[in-house]
Design a protein around this motif. Sequence first.
Motif, PDB file in Angstrom:
ATOM      1  N   GLN A   1     126.905  35.735 109.405  1.00  0.00           N
ATOM      2  CA  GLN A   1     127.315  35.427 110.793  1.00  0.00           C
ATOM      3  C   GLN A   1     128.583  36.156 111.224  1.00  0.00           C
ATOM      4  O   GLN A   1     128.591  36.840 112.247  1.00  0.00           O
ATOM      5  N   ARG A  60     117.981  29.204  96.591  1.00  0.00           N
ATOM      6  CA  ARG A  60     118.602  27.908  96.283  1.00  0.00           C
ATOM      7  C   ARG A  60     117.952  27.302  95.063  1.00  0.00           C
ATOM      8  O   ARG A  60     116.728  27.320  94.944  1.00  0.00           O
ATOM      9  N   HIS A 115     108.950  23.187  99.113  1.00  0.00           N
ATOM     10  CA  HIS A 115     110.233  23.665  98.582  1.00  0.00           C
ATOM     11  C   HIS A 115     110.010  24.736  97.532  1.00  0.00           C
ATOM     12  O   HIS A 115     109.204  24.565  96.625  1.00  0.00           O
ATOM     13  N   GLU A 152     119.054  19.318 114.203  1.00  0.00           N
ATOM     14  CA  GLU A 152     117.907  19.904 113.503  1.00  0.00           C
ATOM     15  C   GLU A 152     116.651  19.659 114.321  1.00  0.00           C
ATOM     16  O   GLU A 152     116.556  18.648 115.028  1.00  0.00           O
ATOM     17  N   VAL A 170     112.391  22.186 110.434  1.00  0.00           N
ATOM     18  CA  VAL A 170     112.180  23.639 110.515  1.00  0.00           C
ATOM     19  C   VAL A 170     113.444  24.441 110.795  1.00  0.00           C
ATOM     20  O   VAL A 170     113.501  25.626 110.480  1.00  0.00           O
ATOM     21  N   LEU A 171     114.458  23.806 111.383  1.00  0.00           N
ATOM     22  CA  LEU A 171     115.670  24.587 111.643  1.00  0.00           C
ATOM     23  C   LEU A 171     116.886  23.684 111.811  1.00  0.00           C
ATOM     24  O   LEU A 171     116.769  22.501 112.122  1.00  0.00           O
ATOM     25  N   CYS A 199     120.935  23.909 113.704  1.00  0.00           N
ATOM     26  CA  CYS A 199     121.603  24.699 114.738  1.00  0.00           C
ATOM     27  C   CYS A 199     122.813  23.940 115.279  1.00  0.00           C
ATOM     28  O   CYS A 199     123.034  22.778 114.931  1.00  0.00           O
ATOM     29  N   GLY A 248     119.545  28.481 112.389  1.00  0.00           N
ATOM     30  CA  GLY A 248     118.980  29.080 111.186  1.00  0.00           C
ATOM     31  C   GLY A 248     117.646  28.407 110.927  1.00  0.00           C
ATOM     32  O   GLY A 248     117.582  27.181 110.796  1.00  0.00           O
ATOM     33  N   LEU A 249     116.567  29.175 110.942  1.00  0.00           N
ATOM     34  CA  LEU A 249     115.262  28.530 110.752  1.00  0.00           C
ATOM     35  C   LEU A 249     114.553  29.045 109.508  1.00  0.00           C
ATOM     36  O   LEU A 249     114.766  30.169 109.073  1.00  0.00           O
TER      37      LEU A 249
HETATM   38  C1  FA5 Z   1     121.017  26.111 106.928  1.00  0.00           C
HETATM   39  O1  FA5 Z   1     120.688  26.884 106.055  1.00  0.00           O
HETATM   40  C2  FA5 Z   1     122.005  26.515 108.010  1.00  0.00           C
HETATM   41  N1  FA5 Z   1     122.585  27.780 107.650  1.00  0.00           N
HETATM   42  C3  FA5 Z   1     121.266  26.572 109.337  1.00  0.00           C
HETATM   43  C4  FA5 Z   1     122.185  26.778 110.498  1.00  0.00           C
HETATM   44  C5  FA5 Z   1     122.436  28.062 110.983  1.00  0.00           C
HETATM   45  C6  FA5 Z   1     122.814  25.683 111.089  1.00  0.00           C
HETATM   46  C7  FA5 Z   1     123.293  28.259 112.045  1.00  0.00           C
HETATM   47  C8  FA5 Z   1     123.669  25.859 112.150  1.00  0.00           C
HETATM   48  C9  FA5 Z   1     123.887  27.138 112.633  1.00  0.00           C
HETATM   49  P1  FA5 Z   1     119.395  24.209 106.128  1.00  0.00           P
HETATM   50  O2  FA5 Z   1     119.867  24.093 104.735  1.00  0.00           O
HETATM   51  O3  FA5 Z   1     118.990  22.960 106.795  1.00  0.00           O
HETATM   52  O4  FA5 Z   1     120.515  24.857 107.073  1.00  0.00           O
HETATM   53  O5  FA5 Z   1     118.181  25.235 106.161  1.00  0.00           O
HETATM   54  C10 FA5 Z   1     117.654  25.734 107.378  1.00  0.00           C
HETATM   55  C11 FA5 Z   1     116.144  25.723 107.299  1.00  0.00           C
HETATM   56  O6  FA5 Z   1     115.673  26.441 106.157  1.00  0.00           O
HETATM   57  C12 FA5 Z   1     115.528  24.335 107.119  1.00  0.00           C
HETATM   58  O7  FA5 Z   1     115.466  23.668 108.356  1.00  0.00           O
HETATM   59  C13 FA5 Z   1     114.172  24.669 106.557  1.00  0.00           C
HETATM   60  O8  FA5 Z   1     113.303  25.108 107.583  1.00  0.00           O
HETATM   61  C14 FA5 Z   1     114.463  25.860 105.682  1.00  0.00           C
HETATM   62  N2  FA5 Z   1     114.584  25.460 104.265  1.00  0.00           N
HETATM   63  C15 FA5 Z   1     115.620  24.804 103.667  1.00  0.00           C
HETATM   64  N3  FA5 Z   1     115.391  24.640 102.343  1.00  0.00           N
HETATM   65  C16 FA5 Z   1     114.168  25.209 102.097  1.00  0.00           C
HETATM   66  C17 FA5 Z   1     113.369  25.400 100.906  1.00  0.00           C
HETATM   67  N4  FA5 Z   1     113.791  24.991  99.715  1.00  0.00           N
HETATM   68  N5  FA5 Z   1     112.162  26.010 101.019  1.00  0.00           N
HETATM   69  C18 FA5 Z   1     111.743  26.457 102.230  1.00  0.00           C
HETATM   70  N6  FA5 Z   1     112.447  26.337 103.365  1.00  0.00           N
HETATM   71  C19 FA5 Z   1     113.651  25.728 103.317  1.00  0.00           C
END
Ligand code: FA5
Length: 477
Positions: free
Chosen positions: A179, A197, A205, A307, A319-320, A322, A344-345
């Motif tokens: 970013q 992760r 997952h 979210e 799914v995301l 923000c 971030g989606l």
């Molecule tokens: C984030 O990674 C933040 N960076 C998102 C963000 C960006 C927030 C900018 C605000 C501003 P999170 O850990 O919730 O947040 O992951 C974002 C998305 O990645 C989730 O909503 C989901 O769609 C996807 N995700 C998370 N973990 C997994 C996983 N283990 N496998 C597949 N998709 C995943």
Amino acid sequence: MSSGMFRAATQGSRALRSATATPTIRAMLSSTTGRSARAVLQRTLRPTLTAAFHTTPLRLTSEAGSNPMKETPVITSENITVGGKTYPSDKYTNVTPTILEKTTRQLHLNPKHPVAIIKELIASGFPGFKHYDTFSPVVTTKENFDDLCFSDDHPGRAVTDTYYLNEKIMLRTHTSAHQLRVMTESDKILVTADVYRRDEIDASHYPVFHQMEGAQLFDAKTAVDVIRKDIAQSTSAASGSIHTTDTTLITPENPKQDCHDEAAMLATADHLKHSLNMMVRKLFSHEKDLQVRWIDAQFPFTSPSWEMEILYQGKWLEVLGCGVIRQDILVNAGKPDKIGWAFGLGLERLALVLFGIPDIRLFWSKDDRFLKQFEPGTIQKFKPFSKYPACIKDISFWSNDQFHENNFCEIVRDIAGDIVEDVQLIDEFTHPKTKKRSMCYRINYRSMDRNVTNDEINVLQEKLRDEVVNRMKVELR
Ligand code: FA5
Ligand code: MG
């Protein structure tokens, strides 16, 4: 465990998990969240390390080309070479050959892969945005955490949750790691990339997945007018049959930042949700009765934060994430007079729903029966090829204080790779006299492209039993 990454992630993914996770797993999830990351780091460092090292260089197969990420990663006891660069390892190192091999795949750059198809479809809804999709997954802890206002003891930093090359160098856990850098270059940006992760194992997952980051900045002084006009212009009549619920409120738990003018912040938040609602509408225009909802969230780098979840197979799938970008980040990007949003989606999560792909492991399949089904620019439902029979094995042991589910899942993944469909804690109790904790995990082995034999799974299960004892010092029952 993605849930350790951000507090919001725990809350959001609970919606999905609560139906499947036992109360014990949920208790484990929340207990990690509160713990000091240093303590977590120290407590969990050793068990994860042993398998990552090989005294002789270990070569992984991939075709090298002009793209440095296609070069074969090499792990020795002293160094890790990935993307053509070599990094010294140390006591934090926990990347494994299985994970490093994934850095060479770059599914989002293969135009016929569903992840890339969705990437392009979403990007086409953000005209004028500069799109970066070739950043290396190797980043500094500063980029992934410090620049984004993560506290020093944030649990997302723990070696149980994150893949480290060494203390300062890691595999990015989210596209937000870029970013700051891209915001210095442009006010409208998209970043697509593979993220890593240490996580549990199930159908939605996977330890590697793809994210798209989006951000838009406005001049704080004129934001309200500019945004009002923009929303009026971009609202399309076609609504499909998507039902969107938003009952979120700005509260002290999910607050406005003190430095922000209220009207400008509300306009920015409206523009963010409007842009994402339009994105979903465009992607799912053919879907019947799609249910979408907004919920409150928390991220260190946005406030307020939300979210978006989609109802999929009877469960809310996140799914995301923000929110309104923390002003400190804009100040550090040299843009103190702007206000902005970011999201971030998860591309696989959207692809699961859009293409009807039943299992997240399929994205990594090299099987033509998977890859030949997709065409750039079109979304068609995945036609499942026959599901091969599962082979189920349980493992029970007396646990200890150092036990962490992600370390256990990592060992499972190391030994059996993508043959593991699911790992579930099916039983847990504490012995009334000895106070020892017994745990039983059920491992569901199933190949996506062939029949597995009981004999071959027995060999893997035996190996797993040995490794779990060696690396986690638990006592088998
Ligand atoms: C984030 O990674 C933040 N960076 C998102 C963000 C960006 C927030 C900018 C605000 C501003 P999170 O850990 O919730 O947040 O992951 C974002 C998305 O990645 C989730 O909503 C989901 O769609 C996807 N995700 C998370 N973990 C997994 C996983 N283990 N496998 C597949 N998709 C995943
Ligand atoms: Mg989340």
